[in-house]
Enzyme design. Structure first.
Site, PDB file in Angstrom:
ATOM      1  N   GLY A  57      42.346  41.728  38.546  1.00 31.93           N
ATOM      2  CA  GLY A  57      42.826  40.527  37.864  1.00 31.93           C
ATOM      3  C   GLY A  57      44.335  40.518  37.697  1.00 31.93           C
ATOM      4  O   GLY A  57      44.988  39.483  37.876  1.00 31.93           O
ATOM      5  N   ARG A  96      42.160  55.534  40.039  1.00 34.03           N
ATOM      6  CA  ARG A  96      43.046  55.152  38.934  1.00 34.03           C
ATOM      7  C   ARG A  96      43.567  56.366  38.159  1.00 34.03           C
ATOM      8  O   ARG A  96      44.642  56.299  37.567  1.00 34.03           O
ATOM      9  CB  ARG A  96      42.334  54.181  38.004  1.00 34.03           C
ATOM     10  CG  ARG A  96      42.357  52.756  38.546  1.00 34.03           C
ATOM     11  CD  ARG A  96      41.644  51.806  37.634  1.00 34.03           C
ATOM     12  NE  ARG A  96      41.976  50.420  37.941  1.00 34.03           N
ATOM     13  CZ  ARG A  96      41.403  49.375  37.348  1.00 34.03           C
ATOM     14  NH1 ARG A  96      40.457  49.571  36.441  1.00 34.03           N
ATOM     15  NH2 ARG A  96      41.760  48.151  37.655  1.00 34.03           N
TER      16      ARG A  96
HETATM   17  C1  3PG Z   1      40.159  45.953  35.402  1.00 36.31           C
HETATM   18  O1  3PG Z   1      39.434  46.842  35.841  1.00 36.31           O
HETATM   19  O2  3PG Z   1      40.159  44.812  35.860  1.00 36.31           O
HETATM   20  C2  3PG Z   1      41.107  46.307  34.306  1.00 36.31           C
HETATM   21  O3  3PG Z   1      40.925  47.615  33.885  1.00 36.31           O
HETATM   22  C3  3PG Z   1      40.977  45.341  33.164  1.00 36.31           C
HETATM   23  O4  3PG Z   1      39.663  45.357  32.673  1.00 36.31           O
HETATM   24  P1  3PG Z   1      39.068  44.030  32.026  1.00 36.31           P
HETATM   25  O5  3PG Z   1      38.916  43.039  33.146  1.00 36.31           O
HETATM   26  O6  3PG Z   1      37.762  44.428  31.414  1.00 36.31           O
HETATM   27  O7  3PG Z   1      40.068  43.544  31.019  1.00 36.31           O
HETATM   28 MG    MG Z   2      38.865  42.810  35.490  1.00 38.50          MG
END
Ligand code: 3PG
Ligand code: MG
Length: 393
Positions: free
Chosen positions: A373, A39
């Protein structure tokens, strides 16, 4: 893309200006060090471009899910060395955005600063406009390159975009939306999706959204066992979601021939007894045994189908791939994607576990999403608040 991007800003909008840039530096750490810098590298195109154009770059990100204020375990200070190494330049650290304006202002052209974990402040996850105002005070314009966080309506991803203009997409954000958007808009056919993972519940919306669009949807992972149960097959002690069996039945009934299930699985009495593992067909799972991977017959079947595809989307492992030998099915799918790509197919991998499975193969795939997600919600057809808040072209 319908949103303005960094590309749309003229040189004078960048030169000497403070670019408040939301990135997704939610990276895995081991002993306080970045263990996977994917990332960080994914954000380099945007950061480097800004620096080359003379902007002063102020980076915002969350890290993990800290609860109740600052927690050293989740401090972004830990990623500064890795970031400095990638950039080949020093990175100033801003421990508190409320006192960060002076540091941001002191940055020279091309200079970079990183603000502490946005989730250390309680307003972040509430999309609090006051916190957004504090963030906005650190920049002259806003860039959102955090595709992985775009499904969150948080102060640093949503509210701030309404306060600081221009508010544009970074290059990673743009690329993600382009490749994932292509899947929904005009995929070259045949278009095959491969979905795996433990649970139907997390994937149901994406299954519903993709089924009408794909030519075939291949299902692997423990998720397949819920479908087996829906077909009345014995599933032994496999992971099954009893409350999703009715749903699985409905999907089987309405999907026509599109839904392709594993022909068989690799089973074991438990995950701790892999040396006893063996392959059985889907209708011969004994009581007391559980499925931990797709079998070789299925690997061959999936590969043959994937080699006919012109577009492939993959999300979710085919088995418990962190525990060999139950990684074989997932690896076979990864290899089949590479092969299909060599034959001209567009291959897109959605975030999460499947990304770990293709580690080191990224350059042989068309696109590996940095969003877990976020990529699923996008493919479900949901609006991503972090994208919606940006300015239209
Ligand atoms: C992830 O890794 O899914 C994103 O950085 C978002 O993080 P989160 O699911 O804790 O909001
Ligand atoms: Mg996540």
């Amino acid at each position: 893309m319908k949103k303005k991007s960094l590309r749309d800003l003229p040189p004078q909008a960048l030169d000497g200006k403070r670019a408040l840039t939301r990135v997704d530096f939610n990276v895995p750490l081991k002993n306080g060090q970045v263990s996977d810098d994917t990332r960080l590298r994914a954000a380099l195109a945007t950061i480097t471009y800004l620096r080359e154009k003379g902007a002063r770059v102020v980076l915002l990100s969350h890290l993990g899910r800290p609860k109740g204020g600052p927690d050293p375990q989740y401090s972004l200070q830990q990623i500064v060395p890795a970031l400095e190494k990638l950039l080949g330049a020093p990175v100033e650290f801003i421990p508190d955005p409320a006192n960060g304006a002076a540091t941001a202002r002191r940055l020279t052209r091309g200079g970079v600063a990183l603000v502490e974990n946005t989730r250390f402040w309680s307003g972040e996850e509430k999309n609090d406009p006051e916190l957004a105002k504090t963030f906005a005070g650190l920049g002259d314009f806003y860039v959102n390159d955090a595709f992985g966080s775009a499904h969150r309506a948080h102060s640093s991803t949503e509210a701030v975009a309404h306060l600081l203009k221009p508010a544009v997409a970074g290059f990673l954000m743009e690329k993600e939306l382009q490749y994932l958007g292509q899947l929904l808009e005009n995929p070259k056919r045949p278009f095959i999706a491969v979905l795996g993972g433990a649970k139907i519940s997390g994937k149901i919306d994406v299954i519903r959204s993709l089924l009408p669009k794909v030519d075939e949807l291949l299902v692997g992972g423990a998720m397949a066992c819920t479908f087996f149960a829906a077909m009345g097959l014995e599933v032994g002690s496999s992971l099954v979601e009893p409350d999703r069996i009715a749903l699985a039945k409905e999907l089987l009934a309405t999907s026509g021939k599109k839904l392709i299930l594993p022909r068989g699985g690799v089973i074991a009495p438990s995950l701790e007894r892999p040396q006893e593992s063996k392959s059985v067909s889907a209708d011969a799972i004994p009581k007391g045994w559980a499925v931990f991977d797709i079998d070789q017959v299925t690997q061959h079947d999936f590969r043959a189908r994937l080699l006919r595809a012109k577009t492939i989307f993959w999300n979710g492992p085919m088995g418990v791939f962190e525990t060999p030998p139950f990684d074989a099915g997932t690896r076979a799918v990864a290899n089949a994607l590479v092969e299909a790509g060599q034959k001209g197919a567009v291959t897109v991998v959605g975030g999460g576990d499947s990304v770990a499975a293709v580690a080191g193969m990224e350059d042989k795939l068309t696109h590996v999403s940095t969003g877990g997600g976020a990529s699923l919600e996008f493919l479900e057809g949901k609006e991503l608040p972090g994208v919606s808040a940006l300015e239209d072209k």
